[in-house]
Design a protein around this motif. Structure first.
Motif, PDB file in Angstrom:
ATOM      1  N   ILE A   1      59.358 -62.400  39.877  1.00 11.00           N
ATOM      2  CA  ILE A   1      60.212 -62.108  38.732  1.00 11.00           C
ATOM      3  C   ILE A   1      60.111 -60.622  38.416  1.00 11.00           C
ATOM      4  N   ILE A   2      61.230 -59.920  38.483  1.00  4.07           N
ATOM      5  CA  ILE A   2      61.246 -58.470  38.249  1.00  4.07           C
ATOM      6  C   ILE A   2      62.252 -58.176  37.141  1.00  4.07           C
ATOM      7  N   LEU A   3      61.752 -57.704  36.023  1.00  3.16           N
ATOM      8  CA  LEU A   3      62.577 -57.420  34.855  1.00  3.16           C
ATOM      9  C   LEU A   3      62.652 -55.907  34.670  1.00  3.16           C
ATOM     10  N   ILE A   4      63.858 -55.370  34.769  1.00  4.41           N
ATOM     11  CA  ILE A   4      64.074 -53.928  34.671  1.00  4.41           C
ATOM     12  C   ILE A   4      64.451 -53.570  33.235  1.00  4.41           C
ATOM     13  N   ALA A   5      63.935 -52.452  32.739  1.00  2.27           N
ATOM     14  CA  ALA A   5      64.282 -52.005  31.390  1.00  2.27           C
ATOM     15  C   ALA A   5      64.198 -50.494  31.319  1.00  2.27           C
ATOM     16  N   HIS A   6      64.938 -49.928  30.394  1.00  3.34           N
ATOM     17  CA  HIS A   6      64.837 -48.505  30.122  1.00  3.34           C
ATOM     18  C   HIS A   6      63.711 -48.250  29.128  1.00  3.34           C
ATOM     19  N   SER A   7      63.288 -47.014  29.063  1.00  8.03           N
ATOM     20  CA  SER A   7      62.243 -46.628  28.117  1.00  8.03           C
ATOM     21  C   SER A   7      62.851 -45.841  26.965  1.00  8.03           C
ATOM     22  N   GLU A   8      62.130 -45.804  25.861  1.00  4.79           N
ATOM     23  CA  GLU A   8      62.467 -44.946  24.741  1.00  4.79           C
ATOM     24  C   GLU A   8      61.167 -44.426  24.151  1.00  4.79           C
ATOM     25  N   ILE A   9      61.235 -43.266  23.528  1.00  4.46           N
ATOM     26  CA  ILE A   9      60.047 -42.671  22.916  1.00  4.46           C
ATOM     27  C   ILE A   9      60.067 -42.989  21.427  1.00  4.46           C
TER      28      ILE A   9
END
Length: 257
Positions: free
Chosen positions: A147-155
């Motif tokens: 299971i590979i869940l991709i997400a963007h980052s935020e500061i």
């Protein structure tokens, strides 16, 4: 269910990994997923670019995502990994689905997640996130799929109870959803470019510092003040950003246990 000492069993080996890979746009998160064994993509955004991978049609709703995962569960296929790309584009679909299906005890209906008031909508949305995570667990436990869940980052500013507050990279999700997802996976991997700090003398005897990207991309597997991360396998704290590097480190780590 009757519980006794006789019901205790020993875990039978390492299952396929469940992971979140998050980081800035363009760093190579989708490429990592595309390099996993026999991947199938469930896309909530048009982020594949020139990657040539098998993918369902673009997801338009939360129910579309559940239906795609259910097809993978109920059908015979050759896929060994499922990649959701991305969680932060899925989140508005979760909120919309909640608003479309929720009916309060007095017949209340809401048009947006904020209309629930006092953060109630975000709490109710966790049931939908749990539905998603339970479906993914079924694919992992019964189909052997990674299971590979991709997400963007935020500061965001982190209000530490033990030190002064500081900025850190976090998964670009509402905090409650992010916490639930992090608890439910084996690895939270932060993908970013390697940065070195260069110091130089400025005027009035001041030292100026600046960060310089080396162009090298890494996966960070353990938390630091500047980002969240974790892993349950005892992986090295940083790895080259590639599935091969992750797979090799995972194999080495689990073979030593």
């Amino acid at each position: 269910m009757a519980i006794s000492l006789e019901s205790i069993s020993r875990s039978s080996g390492i299952k396929a990994p469940r992971m979140v890979c998050y980081g800035p746009a363009g760093v190579g998160k989708s490429t990592l997923g595309a390099s996993a064994p026999s991947p199938i993509f469930v896309c909530t955004e048009d982020g594949l670019g020139k990657l040539e991978v098998d993918a369902f049609p673009m997801m338009k709703s939360f129910q579309d995502v559940i239906d795609a995962l259910t097809v993978l569960y109920s059908s015979d296929h050759q896929y060994q990994s499922v990649v959701i790309d991305s969680l932060d584009h899925l989140e508005p679909m979760v909120w919309k689905h909640l608003c479309e299906t929720y009916v309060g005890p007095k017949g209340e209906r809401y048009e947006s997640i904020e209309d629930f008031g006092y953060g109630k909508g975000f709490i109710l949305a966790l049931d939908l996130w749990r539905q998603l995570l339970n479906t993914l667990d079924a694919l992992r436990n019964e189909k052997g799929m990674a299971i590979i869940l991709i997400a963007h980052s935020e500061i965001k500013r982190f209000e530490s109870p033990t030190t002064d507050s500081y900025d850190r990279h976090q998964i670009k999700l509402h905090k409650r959803a992010s916490d639930l997802v992090q608890e439910s996976v084996d690895c939270v991997l932060f993908a970013d470019y390697k940065t070195v700090i260069e110091k130089e003398e400025g005027g009035f005897n001041k030292i100026k510092t600046r960060g310089i990207s080396t162009g090298q991309r890494y996966l960070y597997t353990e938390a630091r003040p500047s980002f969240i991360a974790k892993n349950r396998y005892g992986l090295p704290s940083e790895l080259p950003l590639s599935w091969q590097a992750f797979s090799d480190a995972l194999t080495q780590s689990t073979s030593q246990k």
